[in-house]
Structure formats: structure tokens, C-alpha cells
Design a protein around this motif. Structure first.
Motif, PDB file in Angstrom:
ATOM      1  N   GLU A   1       0.824  -1.267   0.012  1.00 22.72           N
ATOM      2  CA  GLU A   1       0.050  -0.134   0.049  1.00 22.72           C
ATOM      3  C   GLU A   1       0.929   1.165   0.176  1.00 22.72           C
ATOM      4  O   GLU A   1       2.053   1.227   0.134  1.00 22.72           O
ATOM      5  N   GLY A   2       0.212   2.334  -0.513  1.00 20.93           N
ATOM      6  CA  GLY A   2       0.997   3.565  -0.536  1.00 20.93           C
ATOM      7  C   GLY A   2       0.588   4.257  -1.590  1.00 20.93           C
ATOM      8  O   GLY A   2      -0.801   4.730  -1.422  1.00 20.93           O
TER       9      GLY A   2
ATOM     10  N   ARG B   1       9.578   0.556  -5.748  1.00 20.33           N
ATOM     11  CA  ARG B   1      10.422   1.929  -5.863  1.00 20.33           C
ATOM     12  C   ARG B   1      10.127   2.426  -7.174  1.00 20.33           C
ATOM     13  O   ARG B   1      10.134   1.706  -8.160  1.00 20.33           O
ATOM     14  N   SER B   2      10.182   3.757  -7.451  1.00 17.48           N
ATOM     15  CA  SER B   2      10.002   4.233  -8.714  1.00 17.48           C
ATOM     16  C   SER B   2      11.523   3.872  -9.590  1.00 17.48           C
ATOM     17  O   SER B   2      12.745   4.042  -8.828  1.00 17.48           O
TER      18      SER B   2
ATOM     19  N   GLY C   1      15.222   5.255  -6.454  1.00 15.72           N
ATOM     20  CA  GLY C   1      13.977   5.866  -6.678  1.00 15.72           C
ATOM     21  C   GLY C   1      13.269   5.924  -5.433  1.00 15.72           C
ATOM     22  O   GLY C   1      13.539   5.213  -4.472  1.00 15.72           O
ATOM     23  N   ALA C   2      12.262   6.789  -5.393  1.00 17.36           N
ATOM     24  CA  ALA C   2      11.146   6.849  -4.137  1.00 17.36           C
ATOM     25  C   ALA C   2      10.466   5.535  -3.981  1.00 17.36           C
ATOM     26  O   ALA C   2       9.959   5.081  -4.856  1.00 17.36           O
ATOM     27  N   VAL C   3      10.220   5.242  -2.625  1.00 19.83           N
ATOM     28  CA  VAL C   3       9.461   4.332  -2.417  1.00 19.83           C
ATOM     29  C   VAL C   3       7.944   4.699  -2.687  1.00 19.83           C
ATOM     30  O   VAL C   3       7.589   5.631  -1.972  1.00 19.83           O
ATOM     31  N   VAL C   4       7.143   3.748  -3.288  1.00 17.30           N
ATOM     32  CA  VAL C   4       5.828   4.144  -3.559  1.00 17.30           C
ATOM     33  C   VAL C   4       4.758   3.188  -3.157  1.00 17.30           C
ATOM     34  O   VAL C   4       3.808   3.684  -2.679  1.00 17.30           O
ATOM     35  N   GLN C   5       5.356   2.044  -2.765  1.00 18.78           N
ATOM     36  CA  GLN C   5       4.311   1.008  -2.051  1.00 18.78           C
ATOM     37  C   GLN C   5       5.182   0.222  -1.295  1.00 18.78           C
ATOM     38  O   GLN C   5       6.360  -0.181  -1.447  1.00 18.78           O
TER      39      GLN C   5
ATOM     40  N   ALA D   1      -0.496  -8.082  -8.661  1.00 17.15           N
ATOM     41  CA  ALA D   1      -1.448  -7.224  -9.541  1.00 17.15           C
ATOM     42  C   ALA D   1      -1.119  -5.724  -8.990  1.00 17.15           C
ATOM     43  O   ALA D   1      -1.918  -5.370  -7.820  1.00 17.15           O
ATOM     44  N   VAL D   2      -0.288  -4.894  -9.706  1.00 11.80           N
ATOM     45  CA  VAL D   2      -0.163  -3.631  -9.204  1.00 11.80           C
ATOM     46  C   VAL D   2      -1.303  -2.419  -9.724  1.00 11.80           C
ATOM     47  O   VAL D   2      -1.694  -2.722 -10.958  1.00 11.80           O
ATOM     48  N   ALA D   3      -1.400  -1.414  -8.772  1.00 15.75           N
ATOM     49  CA  ALA D   3      -2.614  -0.756  -9.504  1.00 15.75           C
ATOM     50  C   ALA D   3      -2.193   0.480  -8.681  1.00 15.75           C
ATOM     51  O   ALA D   3      -1.584   0.642  -7.610  1.00 15.75           O
ATOM     52  N   GLY D   4      -2.740   1.808  -9.276  1.00 12.62           N
ATOM     53  CA  GLY D   4      -2.574   3.040  -8.485  1.00 12.62           C
ATOM     54  C   GLY D   4      -1.431   3.749  -8.696  1.00 12.62           C
ATOM     55  O   GLY D   4      -1.101   4.821  -8.242  1.00 12.62           O
ATOM     56  N   LEU D   5      -0.262   3.126  -9.638  1.00 10.21           N
ATOM     57  CA  LEU D   5       0.641   4.197  -9.844  1.00 10.21           C
ATOM     58  C   LEU D   5       0.778   4.934 -11.199  1.00 10.21           C
ATOM     59  O   LEU D   5      -0.231   4.875 -11.753  1.00 10.21           O
TER      60      LEU D   5
END
Length: 478
Positions: free
Chosen positions: A377-378, A462-463, A470-474, A398-402
């Protein structure tokens, strides 16, 4: 993911059946007459990570066993491996006596006797086939060779390749019109669906797709519409099944829109659409295109198929190793059935077993039951399943929301917030909807779940590429 054409009645001559479909005809494939759910019916799923076919008795909604087509990882990595790999697509013959199962990794179609569950022939075709469906007259099976640019045409009796039909690069799937006149072929790599005259095998129509990634296509029982899914942009498109094949509607459905299928009920004709990242099936009228229901079903719904009378929809749950059964009268889940790992294509075959119990050549589910699920999450949210293969697991997220069309890295971090060095597992790029399906293999469960606190690692996204900080996004949810 899967809809083949079945004939009206195996007791009628094929030509007569195609000329005059009865008024009560309901389900495609073949717009055959209604047939109430019975113990002679079977629902099948192609299980990509356990390399099995799960066999369900819909009269009791119980798993009878699995047909083993191959071995799990790492046994299937040997150069001497002879089983099937990445069991994925599914269709069946008009007489409902043959199941056609496509394995992407071994470039094959396994033809299975539905009465005995025995493989009676294996045909090898071009690179990365996706789906195989029989023509309504049963004379041919058309295989979409997605890794290339053609449909492989196989004889419906000998299963030998007899020819090829050139189509746009990356054909995802073929579905036939109920009368067998047209084959509709969508593409997974090119933004175009083509319509093929089944007699001449020539392209007679072209439909522009809103994106180049269509995994699934369905024809309505009334022969008026064709529905297709666009997985990368989260949409379904509907076009006229007759010339000039004009687009009728485009509907936003949600990230990782997987499959679509059609059911006719007492309330009308409806399209059921699986939306993977939302874990739901959306239901639309085919006359007004109005959404009438949203049915929560479980993790990453993929293939789906109506029963022979349209009273139920059976849905494979890719990240739940299960099948959800929807009552179409109420659009509620009435059963959930454990099956093999990572179900993809599915098929409901009325009267698949004409006599007896149909248990020959089935084996227990066994190791295919093992899985662990975690949530990241994130920025958005991702659902992760670890499919147990023994000492290693296949990870599927199943990745979503990026952010859309950006590069990210899934990896392991010593700290849950991901602020330390991240050991990369998989680099991926999100689709235009900001979603992705990401895979990796390794002893991941032992690290993220079973390890002592000092040795434990956490899944993070990470992005950027693996060599970028890169920054942690989740982050993995506690």
C-alpha cells in the motif's frame, strides 16, 4: 483467458442446426438451447502455475480433481522437460467431447477427451499461442499464435495443422459468430481487430481498437454484437457483428480488465466483465450498455463463462486459486471452490460427461493448494500472491494506482519503509491505466513471512530501474 462455439444439438445434422437456431437458444458458443445445470456438466480452468486443468462438477460446485499436464517450477526448467508449461487458454468442440487447452510456454494445444480426462493428442504450433477455438461446424480449430502474426488452422478431427491465416501482429483470440460465418480476431500487440470470412479465410472487416492489448473477445447469442476487452487501458469495446462492423460503444471498466462473456437470462442479455485490480465482475446490459451490478468475487478475477442455461457465471480467480460462482438472478456469489494455481482461461461444457462419474485420469489438487497473499500500500495498492512450488514460489503482483507508463522496481528491503538498499526482484513498466502484472520466482515466502525478525525482508515498490535510488511508492502492509 475463452469462448468456443458449440453446436445446437449433437443429435441433429450440423447443416440443419446452423440453418435454424431454436428460439430458446441462449448461450454462445453456438447459441445452443438452454440446458439446466447437471452432474453431466463440467467447468474447467487452465491453471498457469501448477500446469494443471481443474475439473469441477457444477451440480455440487465441488472440485473433482485436476488433469496434470506438466510439473511446477523448478522441474519444468530442465532442457529434458517433456510436460506442458504455462497452461493458459481453453476451448471446446461443438459436440462437447473435446477440450482444447493451450500452453503458452511449450507452444502447444492439448486435446482432452471430456469423458475420460485423457489427453488424446498434443499439437505444437508457433511461438506463444494464446487461445484455441473450434468453428461451429467442428471441422477446424483456430489457434491464435500471439507470439507471431497468424492463426494456425488445425483439422478438427486429426488436430494436424492444415494452414495459416495472416492477421495483424499478436492475435489474442478468435471467437466465431453463432452462425459460423465470421471469425473475429482481436490483437494483443496491434490496435486492430479483424473479421475473417470462415469459408474464404480472407479478412473482410477491420475494427480499430482503442489500445493494442486485447486478450479476450465474445459474441452475443443473438448474433448482433461483439465485445472485447482492453487490458492495458481498462476498457471494453462493443462493435456490430455484421458489416460494416461499426463500433457501437466504448466503456471504461477499470485497470486490468481481463475477460468478458455473455449470458441470457429471464431478465435479458448481459455482459459480464472481470476487472482484476478491483476484484470485481461488472455486469452490463447489452441493449442500453447500462451497468447494472458490480459483484465482489476475490483476488484478480480472470476468465469467466456462463452455465448452459445462463443461470450462473463461473469466474476463475487468478490470485486466489479459486472459482467464484455467481447467481445471475441476484448477481451474488453463491459458492467459492478451491482449484489449481493461477487460473487463466476457463470453459463451461454442458453434457461433457454423457455417462458415469467422469473421474478417470484425475489426480488430487495436492501441492497446488499452497499460497500466501500480502498487500502493498501507499500510492495505490497492489495484491501479491506467492504460489508455492516447493522450495520456491512464483510471485505474481497485481499492481495498481501508480503513475502510467513509468518504470518501477519490485524488490526486497530490510526495513518495512524501504529506506535502505532494495534487492531487486523484477523491473516493470505500468500500462496507461497505471497498473501492471508483475512476476518473479524464488524462496520469497521464507524471506517475507517465515524468517526470524533479524533476517526478514519486506516487499516494496520503488520508482525507476533497479540501479536507480528511486522513491518508495508502495510498502508491504503489516
Amino acid at each position: 483467458m475463452n469462448k468456443t462455439l458449440s453446436i445446437v444439438s449433437c443429435t441433429l445434422p450440423i447443416a440443419a442446426a446452423l440453418v435454424a437456431l431454436p428460439a430458446s437458444a441462449q448461450q454462445v458458443p453456438n447459441a445452443q438451447p438452454d440446458r439446466a445445470v447437471s452432474a453431466q456438466d463440467r467447468f474447467y480452468t487452465s491453471d498457469q502455475f501448477s500446469n494443471t486443468v481443474s475439473v469441477i462438477d457444477p451440480s455440487t460446485n465441488t472440485l473433482l480433481g485436476v488433469i496434470k499436464l506438466g510439473d511446477p517450477t523448478p522441474a519444468n526448467l530442465s532442457p529434458l522437460y517433456r510436460g506442458q508449461l504455462l497452461v493458459h487458454g481453453m476451448g471446446f468442440s461443438p459436440d462437447r467431447r473435446t477440450l482444447a487447452v493451450v500452453s503458452i510456454g511449450s507452444n502447444s494445444v492439448s486435446f482432452i477427451d471430456t469423458a475420460t480426462n485423457a489427453v488424446k493428442h498434443t499439437a505444437y504450433v508457433g511461438r506463444s499461442p494464446h487461445e484455441a477455438f473450434f468453428r461451429p461446424d467442428g471441422r477446424e480449430a483456430w489457434v491464435s499464435v500471439r507470439g507471431e502474426d497468424y492463426i494456425a488452422v488445425l483439422d478438427g478431427t486429426t488436430f494436424k495443422e492444415t494452414g495459416r491465416i495472416a492477421v495483424p501482429n499478436g492475435p489474442g483470440m478468435t471467437i466465431f459468430s453463432p452462425d459460423g460465418k465470421y471469425g473475429y480476431v482481436c490483437s494483443s500487440f496491434s490496435p486492430e481487430t479483424v473479421v475473417i470470412d470462415t469459408r474464404s479465410k480472407r479478412i473482410v472487416g477491420r475494427v480499430k481498437q482503442d489500445s493494442p492489448f486485447c486478450p479476450d473477445i465474445a459474441a452475443t447469442p443473438d448474433g448482433k454484437q461483439v465485445w472485447l476487452t482492453l487490458k492495458d487501458v481498462g476498457k471494453v469495446m462493443v462493435f456490430d457483428a455484421k458489416p460494416p462492423f461499426a463500433v457501437m460503444k466504448t466503456i471504461d471498466t477499470g485497470p486490468i480488465t481481463n475477460h468478458v462473456n455473455i449470458a441470457r437470462t429471464a431478465k435479458g442479455q448481459f455482459a459480464y466483465v472481470t476487472v482484476g485490480t478491483q476484484n470485481i465482475v461488472k455486469v452490463f446490459r447489452t441493449d442500453t450498455f447500462e451497468q447494472v451490478a458490480s459483484v465482489p468475487v476475490g483476488a484478480l478475477p480472470h476468465g469467466l463463462w456462463p452455465s448452459g442455461d445462463g443461470s450462473r457465471i463461473y469466474v476463475g480467480l487468478e490470485n486466489d486459486d479459486a472459482v467464484a460462482v455467481i447467481d445471475t438472478a441476484t448477481n451474488k456469489v453463491i459458492a467459492t471452490i478451491p482449484i489449481g494455481q493461477g487460473p487463466q482461461g476457463v470453459a463451461y461444457v454442458p453434457g461433457a460427461v454423457p455417462s458415469g462419474q467422469g473421474l478417470d485420469n484425475l489426480v488430487p489438487l495436492a501441492k497446488a493448494q499452497g499460497k500466501v497473499q500480502v498487500v502493498l500500500e501507499g500510492q495505490g495498492q497492489s495484491q501479491v500472491s506467492l504460489f508455492d512450488q516447493g522450495q520456491v514460489q512464483i510471485l505474481q503482483a497485481a499492481v495498481a494506482g501508480l503513475a502510467p507508463k513509468q518504470t518501477f522496481t519490485l524488490g526486497l528491503a530490510a526495513r518495512q519503509d524501504g529506506t535502505d538498499t532494495v534487492e531487486p526482484l523484477a523491473k516493470f513498466m505500468t500500462n496507461p491505466a497505471g497498473a501492471a502484472i508483475v512476476n518473479a520466482v524464488g524462496p520469497i515466502r521464507q524471506i517475507v513471512k517465515d524468517a526470524a525478525p533479524a533476517e526478514r525482508r519486506f516487499l516494496v515498490i520503488r520508482s525507476g530501474a533497479p540501479d536507480e535510488a528511486g522513491a518508495v511508492v508502495q510498502r508491504q502492509k503489516p
